[in-house]
Design an enzyme around this catalytic site. Structure first.
Site, mmCIF file in Angstrom:
data_model
loop_
_atom_site.group_PDB
_atom_site.id
_atom_site.type_symbol
_atom_site.label_atom_id
_atom_site.label_comp_id
_atom_site.label_asym_id
_atom_site.label_seq_id
_atom_site.Cartn_x
_atom_site.Cartn_y
_atom_site.Cartn_z
ATOM 1 N N CYS A 16 7.609 116.522 42.159
ATOM 2 C CA CYS A 16 8.765 117.351 42.478
ATOM 3 C C CYS A 16 8.287 118.608 43.200
ATOM 4 O O CYS A 16 7.561 119.422 42.631
ATOM 5 C CB CYS A 16 9.526 117.716 41.202
ATOM 6 S SG CYS A 16 10.944 118.805 41.488
ATOM 7 N N PHE A 17 8.702 118.768 44.447
ATOM 8 C CA PHE A 17 8.266 119.923 45.225
ATOM 9 C C PHE A 17 8.970 121.205 44.787
ATOM 10 O O PHE A 17 8.427 122.294 44.961
ATOM 11 C CB PHE A 17 8.509 119.669 46.716
ATOM 12 C CG PHE A 17 7.597 118.639 47.307
ATOM 13 C CD1 PHE A 17 6.316 118.984 47.697
ATOM 14 C CD2 PHE A 17 8.002 117.333 47.456
ATOM 15 C CE1 PHE A 17 5.455 118.046 48.235
ATOM 16 C CE2 PHE A 17 7.157 116.384 47.997
ATOM 17 C CZ PHE A 17 5.878 116.738 48.386
#
Length: 274
Positions: free
Chosen positions: A122-123
């Protein structure tokens, strides 16, 4: 890889900036405008009820966001027998014997570690999502979508009162942006009002994206799968959906719906203790 590492730094800053702007608009613009209703009692006024709801949603979204970052998936590569001269990336790409691998593990090049039941990176949190923080990630997506929906409704009420317009027509919201842009450049619309209108569409986009991602993730959990397994075409052992839910949310799942709490222990830790 350089672009991904840059995105891994920019995306969390972008999310925190949007959260700060949303909080400021709600507390200092939307909620004070609701106190103008003289017919409401002080205890059950729309402003106080809406403020309490927004703070509850925001606290859960931010709390689970912090727990997703703190509950980083443990680096399992230190405990695995990869063989002499073996690279972790080569081992996970299938060049090593399957017997030396733990099931449902993956090496993330951005985090540089092996995680159990790796789902995705998850950025917006700058962290991998795995067995330790999956529940907090689901709650983060859920409460973020609800907070965006709450802000969207409050913003529409504010714009409706400020510009004396009605959203009874379903097409009113769709035509709001182009009309607002033309009025802004003609000088008939203030910059602050234009900013709130732009935030309405941003809240709508983020809310729909988080809600869709949450529903998709829940479907995978019911099947006992991860996004990485689906992407790689891995076959998983069929289990009852109740066991799949309990593995992620635990027995005290209701507590996790109300307040941000740490995730349950993973099966890997249970096996490790035994």
């Amino acid at each position: 890889m350089l672009v991904l590492r840059l995105l891994n730094v920019v995306a969390p800053a972008y999310f925190l900036c949007i959260s700060l702007v949303t909080f400021v608009l709600q507390i200092f613009v939307f909620i004070p405008s609701m106190f103008r209703d003289p017919s409401a009692t002080p205890l059950f006024s729309p402003a106080l009820l809406h403020g309490a709801l927004f703070l509850f949603l925001s606290a859960n979204a931010l709390g689970n966001y912090v727990l997703v970052i703190q509950s980083s998936p443990e680096d399992l590569g230190k405990d695995l027998n990869l063989g002499k001269g073996a690279e972790v990336a080569d081992w996970l790409d299938g060049s090593r014997s399957p017997g030396s691998a733990l099931p449902s593990t993956h090496f993330c090049r951005l985090c540089a570690r092996v995680t159990q039941r790796h789902d995705h990176h998850c950025f917006f949190t700058g962290n991998c999502i795995g067995s330790r923080n999956m529940r907090n990630f689901i709650m983060f997506c859920l409460y973020t979508s609800l907070a965006c929906l709450d802000s969207l409704v409050a913003g529409m009420v504010y714009i409706s009162a400020t510009l004396s317009m009605s959203f009874a027509d379903p097409l009113a919201f769709l035509t709001l942006l182009p009309h607002s842009i033309s009025q802004f450049f003609s000088g008939a619309l203030l910059s602050s009002e234009m900013f709130v209108i732009l935030m309405l569409y941003l809240w709508l986009g983020i809310g729909l994206a988080c809600a869709g991602f949450c529903c998709h993730q829940m479907l995978l959990i019911l099947r006992g799968q991860t996004r990485y397994q689906v992407r790689k075409g891995m076959v998983v052992r069929a289990r009852p959906w109740r066991e799949n839910l309990q593995e992620v949310f635990g027995k005290k799942w209701l507590l996790g719906l109300l307040i941000p709490v740490l995730n349950v222990e993973t099966n890997y830790h249970r096996q490790k203790e035994k």
